[in-house]
Enzyme design. Structure first.
Site, mmCIF file in Angstrom:
data_model
loop_
_atom_site.group_PDB
_atom_site.id
_atom_site.type_symbol
_atom_site.label_atom_id
_atom_site.label_comp_id
_atom_site.label_asym_id
_atom_site.label_seq_id
_atom_site.Cartn_x
_atom_site.Cartn_y
_atom_site.Cartn_z
ATOM 1 C CG ASP A 1 125.091 32.308 40.299
ATOM 2 O OD1 ASP A 1 125.631 33.270 40.887
ATOM 3 O OD2 ASP A 1 125.595 31.162 40.299
ATOM 4 N N GLY B 1 132.472 29.974 38.524
ATOM 5 C CA GLY B 1 131.021 30.128 38.577
ATOM 6 C C GLY B 1 130.440 30.515 37.230
ATOM 7 C CD GLU B 2 131.018 34.761 35.535
ATOM 8 O OE1 GLU B 2 131.138 34.692 34.295
ATOM 9 O OE2 GLU B 2 131.688 35.509 36.245
ATOM 10 N N GLY B 3 128.035 29.393 35.588
ATOM 11 C CA GLY B 3 127.624 28.290 34.729
ATOM 12 C C GLY B 3 128.759 27.585 34.026
#
Length: 366
Positions: A176, A319-321
């Site tokens: 996300d 985060g962010e994949g």
């Protein structure tokens, strides 16, 4: 729309083929257990692919759902409210960790704007064309979405899953790009697990100080009061305390399971959506892996509830994949080893080969 309908559409990976893969593993030249969790991953992939031996992961893709959350206006995030488009721009320009890793590993990245709070002209058309709404509501005092918007977002995620499956994607790395997203994620997990706000409140990927943590905990507590009355309806729950990107991610996960497309989850946001998906369809988590430990207490709670163990624990919290993408080479390695390591010859065949070798040796001497 009733998310419970997915329960009839999703089947588990083929258990018989998983047993076949386990039996084949027993015959490999490398002793059983010597490859640790790689064996378990390969057997899971065999069942998911309905193939023994497992086939290589050739066409993975990173899929990132983007959105802004109104609750970020309470300063519960280290990033300014409404700034998620800057995270998207960093990925597009190759300047974020997930972009660097994706470039290095040759994995394409797809970004889907489900609810960014920015002018569409700031981003490429292929990113913004699916947007459900501009930002999500402040979940401590108002619904994140209307029921109609929640359904639209879920259907968006389903459509993206169908597009990926139809294009030949054989594994998705899911993440996300959001500002304030860990707050609704924690609220969803607390509601579904029946826990208090303080148990699930973390400090987010960018990190927050103690005062911001207290504000975040209070926002989650207030959101929980609004979430509990709608626990019986997953779509209404996503509308009440979720967001456009979370609803789209939930739809993506459920439809990926319908299409038998494996997914690696990243952090607390994808874990929250997976937990909502499990409530709708109890077999769905059998199609998902958890890439890494994000450090968010809510993620640990959700994964424990789904009985999913993360593959990595490297302290990566960006985060962010990113953490899920770091786990991809491990999954690819498991598939390659299972497919390419030779099997031990059968005892009879080995005896015959030894006899033939001895005979050949004697003939050579004479």
């Amino acid at each position: 729309m009733n998310l419970d309908d997915f329960s009839d559409l999703i089947e588990r990976p083929d258990g018989g083929l998983r047993r076949d893969a386990e039996e084949r593993r027993e015959r490999l030249t490398v002793p059983p257990g010597a490859l640790g969790r790689l064996d378990e991953l390969a057997e899971w992939l065999s069942a998911a692919q309905a193939a023994v031996p497992v086939t290589a992961i050739e066409r993975p893709r990173v899929v990132l759902f983007a959105g802004d959350h109104g609750v970020a206006a309470l300063n519960v995030s280290a990033r300014p409210a409404g700034s998620a488009h800057l995270l998207v721009r960093a990925v597009l320009e190759g300047e974020s960790p997930v972009a660097v890793l994706a470039r290095r590993t040759g994995v394409p990245v797809r970004i889907v704007d489900a609810g960014l709070d920015c002018d569409p002209e700031l981003l490429p058309t292929e990113v913004v064309r699916h947007r459900v709404r501009r930002g999500s509501g402040r979940i401590d005092v108002e619904d994140a979405l209307t029921i109609e918007e929640a359904e639209q977002a879920v259907r968006l995620g389903m459509a993206i899953a169908d597009e990926e499956a139809d294009s030949g994607t054989d594994l998705v790395v899911l993440g996300d790009l959001s500002v304030g997203g860990t707050t609704p994620a924690a609220a969803l997990i607390a509601a579904l697990c029946g826990t208090d706000a303080s148990v699930v409140t973390g400090r987010g990927g960018a990190g927050i100080d103690d005062l911001a943590w207290m504000r975040k905990c209070a926002a989650i507590r207030d959101s929980l009061r609004r979430a509990r009355p709608v626990l019986g309806d997953q779509l209404e729950l996503l509308a009440t305390v979720g967001g456009a990107d979370l609803a789209a991610t939930t739809g993506f996960l459920l439809q990926s399971a319908v299409r038998r497309m494996p997914v690696i989850l990243d952090g607390v946001v994808s874990a929250a959506c997976a937990l909502v998906g499990q409530r709708a369809a109890f077999r769905a988590p059998d199609w998902w892996l958890a890439g890494q430990v994000s450090g968010e207490p809510a993620q640990a709670k959700a994964l424990d509830r789904m009985a999913i163990s993360p593959l990595l624990d490297h302290g990566v919290v960006v985060g962010e994949g990113t953490g899920a993408l770091l786990a991809l080479p491990m999954v690819q390695a498991a598939a390659a080893l299972a497919a390419e390591l030779p099997e031990r010859p059968e005892p009879e065949a080995a005896a015959k080969a030894e006899a033939a070798a001895e005979s050949a040796g004697i003939e050579d001497v004479t």
